[in-house]
Design an enzyme around this catalytic site. Sequence first.
Site, mmCIF file in Angstrom:
data_model
loop_
_atom_site.group_PDB
_atom_site.id
_atom_site.type_symbol
_atom_site.label_atom_id
_atom_site.label_comp_id
_atom_site.label_asym_id
_atom_site.label_seq_id
_atom_site.Cartn_x
_atom_site.Cartn_y
_atom_site.Cartn_z
ATOM 1 N N SER A 1 -4.813 2.855 -16.979
ATOM 2 C CA SER A 1 -6.004 2.469 -15.799
ATOM 3 C C SER A 1 -5.402 3.490 -14.726
ATOM 4 O O SER A 1 -4.032 3.887 -14.726
ATOM 5 C CB SER A 1 -5.625 1.190 -15.157
ATOM 6 O OG SER A 1 -4.437 0.571 -15.161
ATOM 7 N N GLU B 1 -4.806 4.214 -10.409
ATOM 8 C CA GLU B 1 -4.891 3.558 -9.212
ATOM 9 C C GLU B 1 -5.147 4.858 -7.975
ATOM 10 O O GLU B 1 -4.569 5.854 -8.066
ATOM 11 C CB GLU B 1 -3.608 2.991 -8.723
ATOM 12 C CG GLU B 1 -3.670 2.334 -7.394
ATOM 13 C CD GLU B 1 -2.334 1.508 -6.988
ATOM 14 O OE1 GLU B 1 -1.967 0.568 -8.079
ATOM 15 O OE2 GLU B 1 -1.725 1.639 -6.173
ATOM 16 N N ASP C 1 2.168 -5.767 3.095
ATOM 17 C CA ASP C 1 3.220 -5.682 4.147
ATOM 18 C C ASP C 1 2.904 -5.685 5.391
ATOM 19 O O ASP C 1 1.940 -5.203 5.702
ATOM 20 C CB ASP C 1 4.233 -4.548 4.067
ATOM 21 C CG ASP C 1 5.075 -4.747 2.501
ATOM 22 O OD1 ASP C 1 5.557 -5.780 2.352
ATOM 23 O OD2 ASP C 1 4.836 -3.564 1.786
ATOM 24 N N PHE D 1 8.605 7.475 -0.552
ATOM 25 C CA PHE D 1 7.855 5.950 -0.982
ATOM 26 C C PHE D 1 8.967 5.153 -1.522
ATOM 27 O O PHE D 1 8.984 3.983 -1.596
ATOM 28 C CB PHE D 1 7.014 6.350 -2.213
ATOM 29 C CG PHE D 1 5.702 7.180 -1.651
ATOM 30 C CD1 PHE D 1 5.264 7.046 -0.376
ATOM 31 C CD2 PHE D 1 4.943 7.791 -2.825
ATOM 32 C CE1 PHE D 1 3.951 7.635 -0.365
ATOM 33 C CE2 PHE D 1 3.720 8.340 -2.624
ATOM 34 C CZ PHE D 1 3.235 8.256 -1.269
ATOM 35 N N HIS E 1 -0.473 1.749 -16.061
ATOM 36 C CA HIS E 1 -1.239 1.959 -14.973
ATOM 37 C C HIS E 1 -0.578 3.111 -13.874
ATOM 38 O O HIS E 1 0.584 3.048 -13.722
ATOM 39 C CB HIS E 1 -1.011 0.764 -14.173
ATOM 40 C CG HIS E 1 -1.686 0.713 -12.915
ATOM 41 N ND1 HIS E 1 -3.120 0.381 -12.912
ATOM 42 C CD2 HIS E 1 -1.191 0.752 -11.657
ATOM 43 C CE1 HIS E 1 -3.628 0.345 -11.526
ATOM 44 N NE2 HIS E 1 -2.582 0.642 -10.582
#
Length: 279
Positions: A7, A9, A101, A208, A258
């Site tokens: 998958s 994102e 968040d 990140f 993913h």
Amino acid sequence: MAAVSISFEFFPPKTDEQHATLEAALPKLKALAPEYVSCTFGAGGSTLSYTPETIRHLREEHGLDAAPHLSCMGGTREEIGALLERYKAMGCRRIVALRGDLPSGMASYGDFRYASDLVEFIRREHDGSFHIEVACYPEVHPQSDDAHADLRHFKTKVDAGANGAITQYFYNADAYFRFVEAARRAGVTIPIVPGIMPIANFSQLKRFSDLCGAEIPRWLAKRLHAHGDDVDAIREFAADVVAALCDRLVTGGAPGLHFYTLNRSRPTLAVIERLGKAA
Ligand code: FAD
């Protein structure tokens, strides 16, 4: 490598340039026949209109099974309920349910404190309509200093009605295997799919990772850093490393992969191409 479902994102593009980048990536990623794709949602409603529009676009214009992320932090029951109805009307049957968040400057948590509250709400108000994916953290959620408590909270979220889980990205396969083992011992039976972050740019990855608590192993950081501005060398090396990680995960029983694409095809394709050769 055994065949597993994949998958992808995406994040919702806002500018013309971001739209063009995603449009350029989609045909190449679609050709890999993902089981589904997902689109992130800014907590506190910062992508309130962009995420549903991107989901509509992916579903209607690209024929993809697109699943929205839904972060509950800062949202009210009414707002979240309205979004769920909107997604249902679009034909969405899968949701990635998250806490999110608190954006800086936002003081209120909203009506939901944790992702488990959101999962419970979706199950209670929309029972049966959605397959619910939740997030989990093989290297422990950054706000949790107790791995056992973090696992207990994950289990609560699963017991509230999650059907599957996607992990935060990591570069240490043992962290995943140990986490899955501990989750199984705790009675979690749902599939736990590793989230994979292909590497395109070291400084972006470092930024990140500092935010989300994913560890970049020292040797990997040093090797990436040593390539300096040699973008091609970084790409080649990074794709080898991430493909080897994926291979190990799948061989060790991971039920899928993913990919965090960041709306670009090249870094993800470079990894999947290598996996194809390893098959
Ligand atoms: P939770 O499961 O609620 O956990 C958050 C923290 O609270 C953890 O430390 C947990 O241990 C603790 N906790 C949980 N329950 C309790 C309890 N009952 N008592 C005390 N402590 C508790 N963010 C976005 O804003 N938009 C996105 O689209 C997005 N997509 C993501 C996709 C994936 C696959 C992943 C892994 C993360 C994503 N995130 C996204 C980031 C995520 O929102 C953050 O990591 C956030 O800090 C936690 O979200 P959660 O759903 O895991 O929260």
